[in-house]
Design a protein around this motif. Sequence first.
Motif, PDB file in Angstrom:
ATOM      1  N   LEU A 286       0.965  -1.472  -0.030  1.00  0.00           N
ATOM      2  CA  LEU A 286      -0.034  -0.122   0.222  1.00  0.00           C
ATOM      3  C   LEU A 286       0.745   1.252   0.107  1.00  0.00           C
ATOM      4  CD1 LEU A 286      -2.729   0.826  -0.038  1.00  0.00           C
ATOM      5  CD2 LEU A 286      -2.823   0.742   2.619  1.00  0.00           C
ATOM      6  N   GLN A 287       2.176   1.264   0.910  1.00  0.00           N
ATOM      7  CA  GLN A 287       2.907   2.246   0.793  1.00  0.00           C
ATOM      8  C   GLN A 287       3.826   2.320  -0.938  1.00  0.00           C
ATOM      9  OE1 GLN A 287       3.683   4.037   3.278  1.00  0.00           O
ATOM     10  NE2 GLN A 287       4.931   5.701   1.859  1.00  0.00           N
ATOM     11  N   GLU A 291       3.802   6.406  -3.414  1.00  0.00           N
ATOM     12  CA  GLU A 291       4.557   6.469  -3.924  1.00  0.00           C
ATOM     13  C   GLU A 291       4.500   6.378  -5.173  1.00  0.00           C
ATOM     14  OE1 GLU A 291       7.435   4.062  -2.036  1.00  0.00           O
ATOM     15  OE2 GLU A 291       7.732   5.005   0.593  1.00  0.00           O
ATOM     16  N   GLY A 292       3.249   5.630  -5.894  1.00  0.00           N
ATOM     17  CA  GLY A 292       3.800   5.909  -7.278  1.00  0.00           C
ATOM     18  C   GLY A 292       3.578   4.978  -8.195  1.00  0.00           C
ATOM     19  N   VAL A 293       3.652   3.979  -7.587  1.00  0.00           N
ATOM     20  CA  VAL A 293       3.916   2.630  -8.247  1.00  0.00           C
ATOM     21  C   VAL A 293       1.972   2.624  -8.794  1.00  0.00           C
ATOM     22  CG1 VAL A 293       3.662   0.070  -7.730  1.00  0.00           C
ATOM     23  CG2 VAL A 293       5.221   1.363  -7.162  1.00  0.00           C
ATOM     24  N   SER A 294       0.824   2.610 -10.259  1.00  0.00           N
ATOM     25  CA  SER A 294       0.513   2.302 -10.513  1.00  0.00           C
ATOM     26  C   SER A 294      -0.005   0.936 -10.759  1.00  0.00           C
ATOM     27  CB  SER A 294       0.169   3.126 -11.404  1.00  0.00           C
ATOM     28  OG  SER A 294       0.396   2.659 -12.603  1.00  0.00           O
ATOM     29  N   VAL A 295      -0.018  -0.041 -10.833  1.00  0.00           N
ATOM     30  CA  VAL A 295      -0.348  -1.594 -10.880  1.00  0.00           C
ATOM     31  C   VAL A 295       0.946  -2.193 -10.616  1.00  0.00           C
ATOM     32  CG1 VAL A 295      -0.793  -3.256 -12.551  1.00  0.00           C
ATOM     33  CG2 VAL A 295      -0.684  -0.832 -13.626  1.00  0.00           C
ATOM     34  N   HIS A 296       0.023  -3.115  -9.392  1.00  0.00           N
ATOM     35  CA  HIS A 296       0.494  -4.543  -7.703  1.00  0.00           C
ATOM     36  C   HIS A 296      -0.113  -5.425  -8.016  1.00  0.00           C
ATOM     37  CE1 HIS A 296      -1.738  -2.520  -4.941  1.00  0.00           C
ATOM     38  NE2 HIS A 296      -2.002  -1.427  -5.669  1.00  0.00           N
ATOM     39  N   THR A 297       0.298  -6.252  -7.509  1.00  0.00           N
ATOM     40  CA  THR A 297      -0.571  -6.880  -7.434  1.00  0.00           C
ATOM     41  C   THR A 297      -0.162  -8.149  -6.051  1.00  0.00           C
ATOM     42  OG1 THR A 297       1.109  -8.843  -8.495  1.00  0.00           O
ATOM     43  CG2 THR A 297      -1.126  -8.108  -9.520  1.00  0.00           C
ATOM     44  N   ILE A 298      -0.820  -8.708  -5.274  1.00  0.00           N
ATOM     45  CA  ILE A 298      -0.758  -9.131  -4.538  1.00  0.00           C
ATOM     46  C   ILE A 298      -1.646 -10.452  -3.741  1.00  0.00           C
ATOM     47  CG2 ILE A 298      -1.712  -7.042  -2.360  1.00  0.00           C
ATOM     48  CD1 ILE A 298       0.692  -7.341  -0.608  1.00  0.00           C
ATOM     49  N   ASP A 299      -0.415 -11.396  -2.550  1.00  0.00           N
ATOM     50  CA  ASP A 299      -1.597 -12.480  -2.458  1.00  0.00           C
ATOM     51  C   ASP A 299      -1.652 -12.088  -1.016  1.00  0.00           C
ATOM     52  OD1 ASP A 299      -1.950 -13.021  -5.269  1.00  0.00           O
ATOM     53  OD2 ASP A 299      -0.067 -15.147  -4.658  1.00  0.00           O
ATOM     54  N   SER A 315      -4.989  -7.906  -7.698  1.00  0.00           N
ATOM     55  CA  SER A 315      -4.126  -7.092  -8.663  1.00  0.00           C
ATOM     56  C   SER A 315      -5.301  -5.437  -8.797  1.00  0.00           C
ATOM     57  CB  SER A 315      -4.826  -7.501 -10.147  1.00  0.00           C
ATOM     58  OG  SER A 315      -4.026  -9.096 -10.471  1.00  0.00           O
ATOM     59  N   ALA A 316      -4.077  -4.914  -9.044  1.00  0.00           N
ATOM     60  CA  ALA A 316      -5.131  -3.058  -8.422  1.00  0.00           C
ATOM     61  C   ALA A 316      -4.482  -2.673  -9.166  1.00  0.00           C
ATOM     62  CB  ALA A 316      -4.994  -2.927  -6.917  1.00  0.00           C
ATOM     63  N   VAL A 317      -5.034  -1.581  -9.684  1.00  0.00           N
ATOM     64  CA  VAL A 317      -4.448  -0.343 -10.350  1.00  0.00           C
ATOM     65  C   VAL A 317      -4.929   1.318  -9.193  1.00  0.00           C
ATOM     66  CG1 VAL A 317      -5.512   1.207 -12.783  1.00  0.00           C
ATOM     67  CG2 VAL A 317      -4.691  -1.860 -12.417  1.00  0.00           C
ATOM     68  N   SER A 318      -4.024   1.600  -9.197  1.00  0.00           N
ATOM     69  CA  SER A 318      -4.456   3.245  -8.524  1.00  0.00           C
ATOM     70  C   SER A 318      -4.310   4.283  -9.387  1.00  0.00           C
ATOM     71  CB  SER A 318      -2.854   3.422  -7.732  1.00  0.00           C
ATOM     72  OG  SER A 318      -1.928   3.117  -8.013  1.00  0.00           O
ATOM     73  N   ASP A 319      -4.673   5.574  -8.396  1.00  0.00           N
ATOM     74  CA  ASP A 319      -4.518   6.757  -9.232  1.00  0.00           C
ATOM     75  C   ASP A 319      -4.350   7.881  -7.922  1.00  0.00           C
ATOM     76  OD1 ASP A 319      -4.840   9.195 -10.373  1.00  0.00           O
ATOM     77  OD2 ASP A 319      -7.207   8.649 -11.632  1.00  0.00           O
ATOM     78  N   LEU A 326      -8.551   0.272  -8.409  1.00  0.00           N
ATOM     79  CA  LEU A 326     -10.102  -0.324  -8.314  1.00  0.00           C
ATOM     80  C   LEU A 326      -8.808  -1.926  -7.849  1.00  0.00           C
ATOM     81  CD1 LEU A 326     -12.467  -1.385  -9.138  1.00  0.00           C
ATOM     82  CD2 LEU A 326     -10.969  -0.973 -11.971  1.00  0.00           C
ATOM     83  N   ALA A 327      -9.621  -2.776  -7.899  1.00  0.00           N
ATOM     84  CA  ALA A 327      -9.273  -3.753  -6.829  1.00  0.00           C
ATOM     85  C   ALA A 327      -9.289  -4.824  -7.596  1.00  0.00           C
ATOM     86  CB  ALA A 327      -8.614  -3.807  -5.568  1.00  0.00           C
TER      87      ALA A 327
END
Length: 553
Positions: A286-287, A291-299, A315-319, A326-327
Amino acid sequence: MTNKQRQIRLISIMSLVVLVTGGLATYLLYSTAFEQQRERLIETAQSQARLIEAVARFDALYSEKDHQGGASAATISQIKDAHRHVKPFDEFIDISLVQREGNMIIFLLDHQNHGHLKPKPLPFDSGQFEPARLALSNKSGTLVCSDYRKIMVLAAYEPVAELNLGIVVKIDLVGIRAPFVKTGLIVSGVSIVLIFIGSFLFLRLINPLIDRLLQNEVKIRQSKDELDRIFNLSPDIVGYGTLEGSFTKINSALQAILGYSEDEFLQKSFLDFIHPDDALDTVAELQKTREGVSVHTIDNRYQCKDGTYKWIGWSAVSDISKNEFLAVGRDITVRKQADEQLKASLLEKEVLLKEIHHRVKNNLQVVASLLYLQSKRLPDDETRALFNDSRNRVKSMALVHETLYQSDDLSQLDFAAYIRNLIAHIFRSYRGSTGRITSKVIVDNVSLSIEAAGPCGLIINELVSNALKYAFPAKKGEIRIEMRIDEQERFVLVVSDNGVGFPKDMDIWETGALGLKLVRSLVEQLDGVIELHRNGDTTFHIIFTEPKYIRRV
């Protein structure tokens, strides 16, 4: 809305705007003109009063005996005569010269704009013409009031101190308003006509665009409805949230997977549902998003309503600009369980494979020990040397399995470590005859499969053993072993010594020596080539590629 309705609404709105704007502008202009007129009346009243006073002072000095009624009567007579012969300068402006006789206000001048009629006397305290009473009370100023005609006027009043008279200059308010009312009506009429024409032309041009926008609005609404259907019908969890760590909207798949209703889940931060062992990784992810990572995945594991945990792959895309994301989350519990089973199975096979290498190494060590013990019982040195060579060959193969057994990667052999161990073993096996012979190993970071490592180790064993036995009669020199990868991704093995070398007229491959025949056979097994260079040093130059794994049946 039809085009006709749109046109009527547009005309109405624009007409209202024009009327309000025009009315406000007219009012502001009227207020300005009113103030200007007030100043003009004050100036006129004061100038006329000072002029009459000046004439009165003159008559008091020089006309006292020329007029039957005295100097004052002479002055008033001159004023009346002049008033009758002067044309009025405005149809709405009039000048009144008043005098008090007892309790009555007497008008001394005819009114030029009203048929030269003289107003009738008014009672002093009647309030019917207040500016006259104030002027006769030795006061000056302006006043909006009704005059003796019952018409609203703006009047400036000024006392004439020399004669105890009062002068009033007044203008009908209608006279002030008339040009503005007329102009306002003309402008409003023209504006409304122009609005009708402009609206008609505007709508002729804009209607197609409006229709297109309305069609696009319908399409957008349909797309939104379609997205909402997809959102709610998706078997995966889909949700919108903030970067502070909470969801703001989530679909019905949440209840099917975790058992919570939407309201129950949105009341808390999603971090409250995560397994404690996964919380730190989730906060770190989440941090990164903040800080600017727009696309990320986590289990991570989420606690279900019944207290159990399920793995959810997100899988999430952030603005960042909107502080939202949106996840999409999928239940991967079964896959995680399968992964754990696979890891356990692989670990079990790795342990088994290491055990196999260990046992092969032990068996080869047993064979090498048997050869060593048997050689001790042989009567002649030549036969013992043959047994020692065989023992070294077995030892080189055992060393391959020992290195793999100790390695973390059972498919690839760290060849640099293997060569150093192999050379050390060979030198130990010839410790009685090596003297001051040294070795130099130069190996790149090279890894080989077991299919290549075994033959390559035997080749090095044969060439180094041969050099130790025959190349250094004086027991002094250097053996050099190099291993690298060339530009064509081929393995290059170089074994050289600075000993006495082979006779130049000798074909070493036709000597019948078992060691060299074995070297040549092993090079062919590797699909490689071998060259011998006799340029001072004796150098064997071997080039081969990594053999492809062939499934054994």
